[in-house]
Design an enzyme around this catalytic site. Structure first.
Site, PDB file in Angstrom:
ATOM      1  N   GLU A  94      19.522 -26.015 127.006  1.00 17.91           N
ATOM      2  CA  GLU A  94      19.861 -27.342 127.525  1.00 17.91           C
ATOM      3  C   GLU A  94      19.746 -27.355 129.055  1.00 17.91           C
ATOM      4  OE1 GLU A  94      23.198 -29.346 125.894  1.00 17.91           O
ATOM      5  OE2 GLU A  94      23.267 -28.096 124.090  1.00 17.91           O
ATOM      6  N   ARG A 138      26.555 -21.858 113.763  1.00 18.06           N
ATOM      7  CA  ARG A 138      26.135 -22.892 112.804  1.00 18.06           C
ATOM      8  C   ARG A 138      26.959 -22.877 111.531  1.00 18.06           C
ATOM      9  NH1 ARG A 138      23.818 -26.144 116.305  1.00 18.06           N
ATOM     10  NH2 ARG A 138      22.024 -25.204 117.330  1.00 18.06           N
ATOM     11  N   ASP A 190      24.255 -23.631 125.246  1.00 16.21           N
ATOM     12  CA  ASP A 190      25.407 -24.042 124.434  1.00 16.21           C
ATOM     13  C   ASP A 190      25.429 -23.185 123.159  1.00 16.21           C
ATOM     14  OD1 ASP A 190      27.446 -25.426 123.151  1.00 16.21           O
ATOM     15  OD2 ASP A 190      26.158 -27.086 122.540  1.00 16.21           O
ATOM     16  N   THR A 248      29.988 -21.296 126.714  1.00 21.28           N
ATOM     17  CA  THR A 248      28.804 -22.025 127.165  1.00 21.28           C
ATOM     18  C   THR A 248      28.392 -21.374 128.482  1.00 21.28           C
ATOM     19  OG1 THR A 248      29.685 -24.064 126.206  1.00 21.28           O
ATOM     20  CG2 THR A 248      27.902 -24.297 127.803  1.00 21.28           C
ATOM     21  N   LYS A 252      31.394 -24.492 118.786  1.00 20.80           N
ATOM     22  CA  LYS A 252      30.725 -24.529 120.075  1.00 20.80           C
ATOM     23  C   LYS A 252      31.647 -24.237 121.256  1.00 20.80           C
ATOM     24  CE  LYS A 252      27.132 -27.681 118.579  1.00 20.80           C
ATOM     25  NZ  LYS A 252      25.904 -27.193 119.235  1.00 20.80           N
ATOM     26  N   HIS A 295      14.967 -32.737 118.347  1.00 19.18           N
ATOM     27  CA  HIS A 295      16.092 -31.893 117.919  1.00 19.18           C
ATOM     28  C   HIS A 295      16.978 -32.634 116.930  1.00 19.18           C
ATOM     29  CE1 HIS A 295      19.507 -29.155 118.060  1.00 19.18           C
ATOM     30  NE2 HIS A 295      20.287 -30.162 118.416  1.00 19.18           N
ATOM     31  N   GLN A 351      30.267 -24.530 112.465  1.00 17.30           N
ATOM     32  CA  GLN A 351      29.970 -25.938 112.745  1.00 17.30           C
ATOM     33  C   GLN A 351      29.743 -26.744 111.466  1.00 17.30           C
ATOM     34  OE1 GLN A 351      26.393 -26.403 115.102  1.00 17.30           O
ATOM     35  NE2 GLN A 351      26.497 -28.638 115.106  1.00 17.30           N
ATOM     36  N   GLU A 407      16.533 -24.646 114.341  1.00 17.06           N
ATOM     37  CA  GLU A 407      15.252 -25.330 114.138  1.00 17.06           C
ATOM     38  C   GLU A 407      14.091 -24.342 114.041  1.00 17.06           C
ATOM     39  OE1 GLU A 407      14.646 -28.977 116.818  1.00 17.06           O
ATOM     40  OE2 GLU A 407      16.241 -27.842 117.754  1.00 17.06           O
ATOM     41  N   ASP A 419      28.800 -32.803 126.212  1.00 13.83           N
ATOM     42  CA  ASP A 419      27.474 -32.382 125.761  1.00 13.83           C
ATOM     43  C   ASP A 419      26.836 -33.514 124.966  1.00 13.83           C
ATOM     44  OD1 ASP A 419      25.267 -30.789 125.288  1.00 13.83           O
ATOM     45  OD2 ASP A 419      26.162 -29.762 123.577  1.00 13.83           O
ATOM     46  N   GLU A 463      21.520 -22.894 122.201  1.00 12.60           N
ATOM     47  CA  GLU A 463      20.938 -24.220 122.420  1.00 12.60           C
ATOM     48  C   GLU A 463      20.459 -24.261 123.869  1.00 12.60           C
ATOM     49  OE1 GLU A 463      22.845 -27.192 119.144  1.00 12.60           O
ATOM     50  OE2 GLU A 463      23.868 -27.148 121.066  1.00 12.60           O
TER      51      GLU A 463
HETATM   52  O1  LIG Z   1      23.884 -33.427 114.172  1.00  2.00           O
HETATM   53  C1  LIG Z   1      24.863 -32.677 114.127  1.00  2.00           C
HETATM   54  O2  LIG Z   1      25.644 -32.687 113.205  1.00  2.00           O
HETATM   55  C2  LIG Z   1      25.138 -31.705 115.226  1.00  2.00           C
HETATM   56  C3  LIG Z   1      24.357 -31.481 116.274  1.00  2.00           C
HETATM   57  C4  LIG Z   1      24.727 -30.495 117.308  1.00  2.00           C
HETATM   58  O3  LIG Z   1      24.531 -29.274 117.160  1.00  2.00           O
HETATM   59  C5  LIG Z   1      25.482 -31.005 118.471  1.00  2.00           C
HETATM   60  C6  LIG Z   1      24.989 -30.586 119.823  1.00  2.00           C
HETATM   61  O4  LIG Z   1      25.454 -29.646 120.446  1.00  2.00           O
HETATM   62  C7  LIG Z   1      23.999 -31.520 120.423  1.00  2.00           C
HETATM   63  C8  LIG Z   1      22.811 -30.953 121.121  1.00  2.00           C
HETATM   64  O5  LIG Z   1      22.892 -29.906 121.767  1.00  2.00           O
HETATM   65  O6  LIG Z   1      21.752 -31.602 121.090  1.00  2.00           O
HETATM   66 CA   LIG Z   2      24.564 -28.667 122.477  1.00  2.00          CA
HETATM   67 MG   LIG Z   3      29.299 -24.479 123.866  1.00  2.00          MG
END
Ligand SMILES: O=C(O)/C=C/C(=O)CC(=O)CC(=O)O
Ligand SMILES: [Ca+2]
Ligand SMILES: [Mg+2]
Length: 404
Positions: free
Chosen positions: A194, A230, A226, A250, A246, A126, A233, A351, A119, A192
């Site tokens: 994508e 949060r 995805d 997916t 994550k 973003h 993460q 966001e 990914d 997410e």
């Molecule tokens: O910047 C970070 O710490 C993390 C970003 C994300 O969430 C990673 C990701 O899955 C990337 C994305 O989908 O753009």
């Molecule tokens: Ca992602």
């Molecule tokens: Mg995922």
């Protein structure tokens, strides 16, 4: 106009500009097999190819797309040319009709065996927003961000077909008010939006794929959600990046749109400054004008523009292989969350609600910061096709079940 299922309205979903590949079964025939969506119907590609005596019948007559992916670009082009003839040339209508089923009657499955999964993080909007939210005391973009397409290895075994329910993940998180982590169901569950790419033609270890060789290796394009926790993460990601936040699920859309359907959707990517290293430069534009829409419980909450992605899928493939890592048939890589400059173009709730500080108000009177149990998220997309037609990506959808 006759009542032939081959006559479809010019604005119908899955018209002749798309001809996407998927895997389906029906109640009366539970075998999984390769189908092509056409209007309100699905063509049984294996049986049609056998009946037509097509030389490629063997690679499309299996339980999934694996053999077609492995067959390589000349065969991909041959199959698409034959499909176009069979479905749009009235001389073939009588021969093709027995191989059509109603789209409403099919169950769709994962279209191919997923090999590896990567990914990326390629939307400047973003990445800037996430940087501001997660690391408010630092520059939002890390010093490497404009020099290489940042990515991480995901968990291919938890890529699931659209429509699969998503169980709320459980794990460690550390609320800012606590000094030690707590354990329990995620309270900041997100999406997410994508775009995913699947590799057909593999490479050997040591080989690189140049930016201009993208179309020889990548078979097609689909939508990908995805799902992201949060809170898990934010606590776990330093210093190695996303992990359990994550890897629980997916989702991907069931219809794979072949790259060759997207010629009219190709656009110049945004200008890159600084100019990337030579291995990341190509001679052709691989920005793609895909227009995504994200719906939460049926309400449109975002319209992310894929054309604004800073890094293209062709650059991502070149980067992924520049160290000699091999490609396997069925490798999936995803663009990263697609976000544009406007609030209503942000591809995730992190966001859209600015980390929960600005809740979304839905038309049913409810508010959301992150996902609640029972919520359903659906991502759709279209792209321009030739001569004013439309390429349709269908949808990827999933509903949240309570934690176990
Ligand atoms: O910047 C970070 O710490 C993390 C970003 C994300 O969430 C990673 C990701 O899955 C990337 C994305 O989908 O753009
Ligand atoms: Ca992602
Ligand atoms: Mg995922």
């Amino acid at each position: 106009m006759s009542d032939s299922p081959l006559d479809i309205a010019p604005d119908a979903r899955f018209g002749p500009a798309t001809l996407p590949y998927g895997v389906y079964s029906t109640a009366s025939d539970p075998r999984t097999r390769v189908g092509v969506a056409y209007g309100d119907h699905v063509l049984d590609l294996g049986s049609a190819a056998r009946a037509q005596g097509a030389p490629f019948a063997d690679v499309v007559d299996g339980p999934n797309l694996d053999a077609l992916l492995a067959a390589g670009k000349p065969v991909w082009d041959e199959v698409r040319a034959a499909l176009t003839t069979w479905l749009t040339d009235p001389a073939h209508a009588d021969a093709v009709r027995p191989h059509l089923v109603e789209r409403a009657e099919v169950t769709l499955h994962l279209p191919f065996t997923v090999a590896d999964y990567v990914d990326f993080y390629a939307s400047e909007h973003h990445a800037t927003n996430v940087g501001r939210i997660f690391r408010p005391d630092q520059e939002p973009l890390t010093p490497n961000w404009k020099h290489l397409p940042i990515g991480y290895h995901g968990r291919s075994g938890t890529i699931v077909a659209s429509g699969t329910d998503i169980v709320r993940p459980t794990g460690q998180r550390k609320p800012p008010t606590e000094t030690t982590p707590v354990f329990g169901p995620s309270v900041r569950l997100d999406i997410e939006a994508e775009v995913g790419f699947v590799v057909g033609t593999p490479t050997e270890m040591g080989e690189r794929v140049g930016v201009d060789d993208f179309a020889d290796h990548v078979f097609g394009v689909f939508l990908l959600n995805d799902w992201s926790s949060r809170d898990l993460q934010a606590w776990e990601y330093v210093p190695l990046g996303p992990f359990l936040g994550k890897s629980f699920a997916t989702s991907i859309s069931p219809w794979v749109v072949p790259l060759s359907a997207l010629e009219a959707a190709r656009v110049e990517q945004p200008a890159q400054d600084p100019e990337p290293l030579p291995y990341l430069r190509g001679s052709q534009p691989w920005g793609l004008d895909l227009r995504l829409e994200v719906r939460l419980n049926g309400y449109l909450v975002s319209s992310p523009p894929f054309s604004l992605m800073y890094w293209t899928a062709a650059q991502q493939l070149a980067h992924m292989t520049v160290n000699g890592a091999s490609l396997r048939t069925g490798d999936v890589y995803a663009s990263g969350t697609v976000s544009g400059p406007e609030v209503a173009q942000r591809g995730c709730l992190l966001e859209l609600t600015w980390s929960g500080k600005e809740p979304l108000r839905l038309p049913d009177g409810t508010e959301r910061t992150f996902l609640e149990d029972g919520d359903e998220v659906t991502i759709t997309a279209t792209a321009p096709g030739p001569d004013g037609t439309r390429v349709d990506f269908g949808e990827v959808t999933g509903r949240i079940l309570p934690a176990r």
